[in-house]
Scaffold this active site. Structure first.
Site, PDB file in Angstrom:
ATOM      1  N   ARG A 111       0.846  -1.200   0.000  1.00 62.47           N
ATOM      2  CA  ARG A 111       0.000   0.000   0.000  1.00 62.47           C
ATOM      3  C   ARG A 111       0.877   1.244   0.000  1.00 62.47           C
ATOM      4  O   ARG A 111       0.951   1.976   0.970  1.00 62.47           O
ATOM      5  CB  ARG A 111      -0.920  -0.051   1.188  1.00 62.47           C
ATOM      6  CG  ARG A 111      -1.851  -1.216   1.012  1.00 62.47           C
ATOM      7  CD  ARG A 111      -3.075  -1.108   1.803  1.00 62.47           C
ATOM      8  NE  ARG A 111      -4.155  -1.627   0.999  1.00 62.47           N
ATOM      9  CZ  ARG A 111      -5.360  -1.845   1.443  1.00 62.47           C
ATOM     10  NH1 ARG A 111      -5.660  -1.560   2.666  1.00 62.47           N
ATOM     11  NH2 ARG A 111      -6.275  -2.332   0.654  1.00 62.47           N
ATOM     12  N   GLN A 145      -0.653   2.179  -6.136  1.00 59.63           N
ATOM     13  CA  GLN A 145      -2.106   2.353  -6.012  1.00 59.63           C
ATOM     14  C   GLN A 145      -2.882   1.855  -7.227  1.00 59.63           C
ATOM     15  O   GLN A 145      -3.928   1.231  -7.087  1.00 59.63           O
ATOM     16  CB  GLN A 145      -2.443   3.818  -5.748  1.00 59.63           C
ATOM     17  CG  GLN A 145      -2.676   4.072  -4.275  1.00 59.63           C
ATOM     18  CD  GLN A 145      -2.899   5.528  -3.940  1.00 59.63           C
ATOM     19  OE1 GLN A 145      -2.870   6.391  -4.812  1.00 59.63           O
ATOM     20  NE2 GLN A 145      -3.104   5.805  -2.676  1.00 59.63           N
ATOM     21  N   ASP A 202      -3.475  -1.910  -7.147  1.00 57.06           N
ATOM     22  CA  ASP A 202      -4.052  -2.476  -5.930  1.00 57.06           C
ATOM     23  C   ASP A 202      -5.424  -3.107  -6.205  1.00 57.06           C
ATOM     24  O   ASP A 202      -6.456  -2.444  -6.169  1.00 57.06           O
ATOM     25  CB  ASP A 202      -4.149  -1.360  -4.876  1.00 57.06           C
ATOM     26  CG  ASP A 202      -4.577  -1.872  -3.520  1.00 57.06           C
ATOM     27  OD1 ASP A 202      -5.049  -3.019  -3.435  1.00 57.06           O
ATOM     28  OD2 ASP A 202      -4.454  -1.117  -2.546  1.00 57.06           O
ATOM     29  N   SER A 253      -8.124  -3.088  -3.390  1.00 53.96           N
ATOM     30  CA  SER A 253      -8.896  -1.848  -3.325  1.00 53.96           C
ATOM     31  C   SER A 253      -9.914  -1.767  -4.458  1.00 53.96           C
ATOM     32  O   SER A 253     -11.073  -1.419  -4.225  1.00 53.96           O
ATOM     33  CB  SER A 253      -7.974  -0.629  -3.402  1.00 53.96           C
ATOM     34  OG  SER A 253      -7.258  -0.506  -2.212  1.00 53.96           O
ATOM     35  N   TYR A 277      -3.530  -1.406   7.475  1.00 55.45           N
ATOM     36  CA  TYR A 277      -4.564  -2.362   7.864  1.00 55.45           C
ATOM     37  C   TYR A 277      -4.817  -2.297   9.371  1.00 55.45           C
ATOM     38  O   TYR A 277      -4.033  -1.710  10.127  1.00 55.45           O
ATOM     39  CB  TYR A 277      -4.129  -3.784   7.499  1.00 55.45           C
ATOM     40  CG  TYR A 277      -4.129  -4.048   6.018  1.00 55.45           C
ATOM     41  CD1 TYR A 277      -5.310  -4.260   5.330  1.00 55.45           C
ATOM     42  CD2 TYR A 277      -2.937  -4.074   5.298  1.00 55.45           C
ATOM     43  CE1 TYR A 277      -5.311  -4.508   3.970  1.00 55.45           C
ATOM     44  CE2 TYR A 277      -2.925  -4.322   3.934  1.00 55.45           C
ATOM     45  CZ  TYR A 277      -4.125  -4.541   3.275  1.00 55.45           C
ATOM     46  OH  TYR A 277      -4.127  -4.779   1.930  1.00 55.45           O
TER      47      TYR A 277
HETATM   48  P1  NAD Z   1      -9.613  -4.437   5.192  1.00 57.35           P
HETATM   49  O1  NAD Z   1     -10.418  -4.914   4.042  1.00 57.35           O
HETATM   50  O2  NAD Z   1      -8.481  -5.274   5.689  1.00 57.35           O
HETATM   51  O3  NAD Z   1     -10.612  -4.205   6.447  1.00 57.35           O
HETATM   52  C1  NAD Z   1     -11.819  -3.477   6.314  1.00 57.35           C
HETATM   53  C2  NAD Z   1     -11.989  -2.522   7.477  1.00 57.35           C
HETATM   54  O4  NAD Z   1     -12.325  -3.247   8.672  1.00 57.35           O
HETATM   55  C3  NAD Z   1     -10.735  -1.709   7.819  1.00 57.35           C
HETATM   56  O5  NAD Z   1     -11.036  -0.334   7.753  1.00 57.35           O
HETATM   57  C4  NAD Z   1     -10.400  -2.161   9.229  1.00 57.35           C
HETATM   58  O6  NAD Z   1      -9.799  -1.123  10.004  1.00 57.35           O
HETATM   59  C5  NAD Z   1     -11.754  -2.568   9.768  1.00 57.35           C
HETATM   60  N1  NAD Z   1     -11.731  -3.394  10.975  1.00 57.35           N
HETATM   61  C6  NAD Z   1     -10.890  -4.413  11.303  1.00 57.35           C
HETATM   62  N2  NAD Z   1     -11.199  -4.905  12.517  1.00 57.35           N
HETATM   63  C7  NAD Z   1     -12.285  -4.208  12.972  1.00 57.35           C
HETATM   64  C8  NAD Z   1     -13.079  -4.266  14.148  1.00 57.35           C
HETATM   65  N3  NAD Z   1     -12.815  -5.131  15.124  1.00 57.35           N
HETATM   66  N4  NAD Z   1     -14.097  -3.378  14.273  1.00 57.35           N
HETATM   67  C9  NAD Z   1     -14.370  -2.472  13.298  1.00 57.35           C
HETATM   68  N5  NAD Z   1     -13.662  -2.385  12.159  1.00 57.35           N
HETATM   69  C10 NAD Z   1     -12.623  -3.242  11.993  1.00 57.35           C
HETATM   70  O7  NAD Z   1      -9.037  -2.983   4.923  1.00 57.35           O
HETATM   71  P2  NAD Z   1      -9.071  -2.109   3.594  1.00 57.35           P
HETATM   72  O8  NAD Z   1     -10.419  -1.572   3.413  1.00 57.35           O
HETATM   73  O9  NAD Z   1      -8.486  -2.856   2.462  1.00 57.35           O
HETATM   74  O10 NAD Z   1      -8.032  -0.940   3.928  1.00 57.35           O
HETATM   75  C11 NAD Z   1      -8.025  -0.168   5.092  1.00 57.35           C
HETATM   76  C12 NAD Z   1      -7.473   1.210   4.758  1.00 57.35           C
HETATM   77  O11 NAD Z   1      -6.214   1.148   4.105  1.00 57.35           O
HETATM   78  C13 NAD Z   1      -8.317   2.002   3.809  1.00 57.35           C
HETATM   79  O12 NAD Z   1      -9.371   2.661   4.375  1.00 57.35           O
HETATM   80  C14 NAD Z   1      -7.328   3.013   3.257  1.00 57.35           C
HETATM   81  O13 NAD Z   1      -7.290   4.173   4.056  1.00 57.35           O
HETATM   82  C15 NAD Z   1      -6.027   2.310   3.344  1.00 57.35           C
HETATM   83  N6  NAD Z   1      -5.550   2.010   1.997  1.00 57.35           N
HETATM   84  C16 NAD Z   1      -4.396   2.606   1.561  1.00 57.35           C
HETATM   85  C17 NAD Z   1      -3.920   2.351   0.288  1.00 57.35           C
HETATM   86  C18 NAD Z   1      -2.666   3.002  -0.204  1.00 57.35           C
HETATM   87  O14 NAD Z   1      -2.113   3.816   0.488  1.00 57.35           O
HETATM   88  N7  NAD Z   1      -2.192   2.653  -1.383  1.00 57.35           N
HETATM   89  C19 NAD Z   1      -4.597   1.490  -0.553  1.00 57.35           C
HETATM   90  C20 NAD Z   1      -5.758   0.885  -0.101  1.00 57.35           C
HETATM   91  C21 NAD Z   1      -6.208   1.159   1.183  1.00 57.35           C
END
Ligand code: NAD
Length: 375
Positions: free
Chosen positions: A122, A127, A130, A133, A230
């Site tokens: 990430r 990006q 990904d 995403s 994450y």
């Molecule tokens: P994910 O699919 O692994 O998880 C989904 C969501 O569940 C996450 O937001 C996580 O914090 C949440 N979660 C985990 N345990 C939990 C709990 N017990 N209670 C409530 N929520 C809980 O994560 P994702 O959506 O793939 O990515 C998370 C973040 O990463 C995104 O929101 C984004 O900000 C970031 N991201 C960054 C990049 C980058 O910089 N290139 C790319 C993709 C995502």
């Protein structure tokens, strides 16, 4: 290099790893593209659309694989499929790297080089590659649409001469990529939206979409995000406080969408049986984490379970319910990645110390090379 795209074989998989648009670009870059006949049919891309852009259509997977350098797939192969691939082939797919079982041995036995799209780091440069995403974004949208469809009432507030229809109350648990898109979709449909997450960064993102954020904001919450973006697994004490906070809230919701995942771990339980029983008949839970064990213990993969009138939907592959869009974005992710393993003369080059390639490479020349698989 010679690129091959096969028809997906996993049950219910409707996506394809290339589109006519991506084939046009690959051919324009000087690559040869072979597509197994019918690979894109369900996603809305017939053989002719691919051949019009310069792809060769092969009748069978075996023919398509002859002489291939790189196989592009949506899902990683089964062990039996990998055993049939030509030795030394490079496979790029959503490999499901934390649950490969005997696939790893099969890959190594045939000296296959496997790259997992899930391990795209990430970082800003990656990006566009990904796939987690791109697919989560569409899945979040679709989860909300499915939830609204199962919910037997209107979503927006409607003031009519015959009376007022109250807006649906939507609660999104886990405000990552999928959750944020579910929130945005729920808002567009006119729902009143709240959301929760364990990562502090989610708070502002939720607010920016016009939803209210609810969470246990203690010291553990402030530390809950890993360097990779994450969530960490939370302590039992945190989970207890979280359950207490959300229990009263869930009872008043019409649609709950759960998206919480922790990479490589079972999904956390966020909606327990008592919470389900506290909900009004007619309300809906869409458990987006069902394939990782579920955020609700009552959800079942690819079923809509009815518990006292509360419908719990467990779609295990939401992107496959939007195959044209999800294939198109996935194909673009692959298109963005391929230059990292292409030499100047257009040949395959895995001898690179690019951190993106290193992070994604699982097996190479008969060996498991990825640290995350070794630990
Ligand atoms: P994910 O699919 O692994 O998880 C989904 C969501 O569940 C996450 O937001 C996580 O914090 C949440 N979660 C985990 N345990 C939990 C709990 N017990 N209670 C409530 N929520 C809980 O994560 P994702 O959506 O793939 O990515 C998370 C973040 O990463 C995104 O929101 C984004 O900000 C970031 N991201 C960054 C990049 C980058 O910089 N290139 C790319 C993709 C995502």
């Amino acid at each position: 290099m010679k690129l091959t795209i096969l028809k997906e074989t996993s049950p219910g998989e409707t996506r394809v790893a290339a589109t006519p648009e991506s084939v046009k670009k690959l051919v324009g870059l000087g690559h040869t593209v072979t597509i197994e006949s019918g690979a894109g049919t369900v996603a809305g891309f017939p053989d002719k659309a691919f051949s019009d852009e310069g792809a060769t259509i092969a009748k069978t997977a075996a023919t398509a694989l002859k002489g291939a350098d790189v196989l592009l797939k949506v899902r990683g192969p089964s062990a039996a499929e990998a055993a049939k691939y030509p030795e030394g082939l490079t496979v790029i797919a959503l490999m499901n790297p934390f649950a490969m079982g005997d696939v790893t041995d099969a890959l190594n036995a045939k000296k296959l080089n496997a790259l997992a799209m899930e391990f795209t780091p990430r970082i800003t440069r990656a990006q566009s590659m990904d796939a987690l995403s791109s697919q989560s974004n569409l899945a979040g949208y679709r989860a909300m649409i499915e939830g609204a469809q199962i919910y037997g009432r209107a979503m927006p507030m409607m003031m009519t001469a015959a009376g007022t229809v109250a807006p649906a109350k939507v609660f999104v648990m886990g405000a990552g990529v999928a959750g944020l898109q579910a929130i945005a979709t729920a808002r567009r449909l006119g729902g009143v939206v709240t959301a929760t997450d364990v990562r502090p960064a989610a708070k502002d993102q939720v607010a920016s979409l016009g939803a209210n954020f609810i969470a246990v904001e203690n010291d553990e919450f402030k530390e809950a995000e890993t360097a990779g973006g994450y969530a960490k697994e939370m302590s039992d004490d945190y989970k207890k406080q979280q359950a207490e906070l959300t229990a009263a809230h869930i009872a008043k919701q019409d649609i709950v969408i759960t998206t919480a995942l922790i990479p490589g771990r079972p999904a956390p339980v966020l909606v327990n049986e008592d919470m389900v029983k506290s909900m009004r008949p007619g309300s809906v839970i869409v458990d987006m984490a069902v394939a990782a064990g579920g955020n609700c213990p009552l959800s079942k993969p690819d079923e809509v379970v009815d518990v006292n009138g509360v419908k719990i939907a467990g779609f295990s592959n939401l992107p496959a319910r939007l195959p044209a869009d999800s294939s198109s974005l996935y194909a673009k992710n692959l298109l963005a990645f391929l230059p990292l393993i292409t030499a100047e003369d257009g040949a395959l080059n895995l001898d690179t110390d690019d951190e993106i390639v290193t992070a994604m490479l699982l097996t190479r020349g008969g060996e498991t090379v990825n640290e995350r698989l070794k630990s």
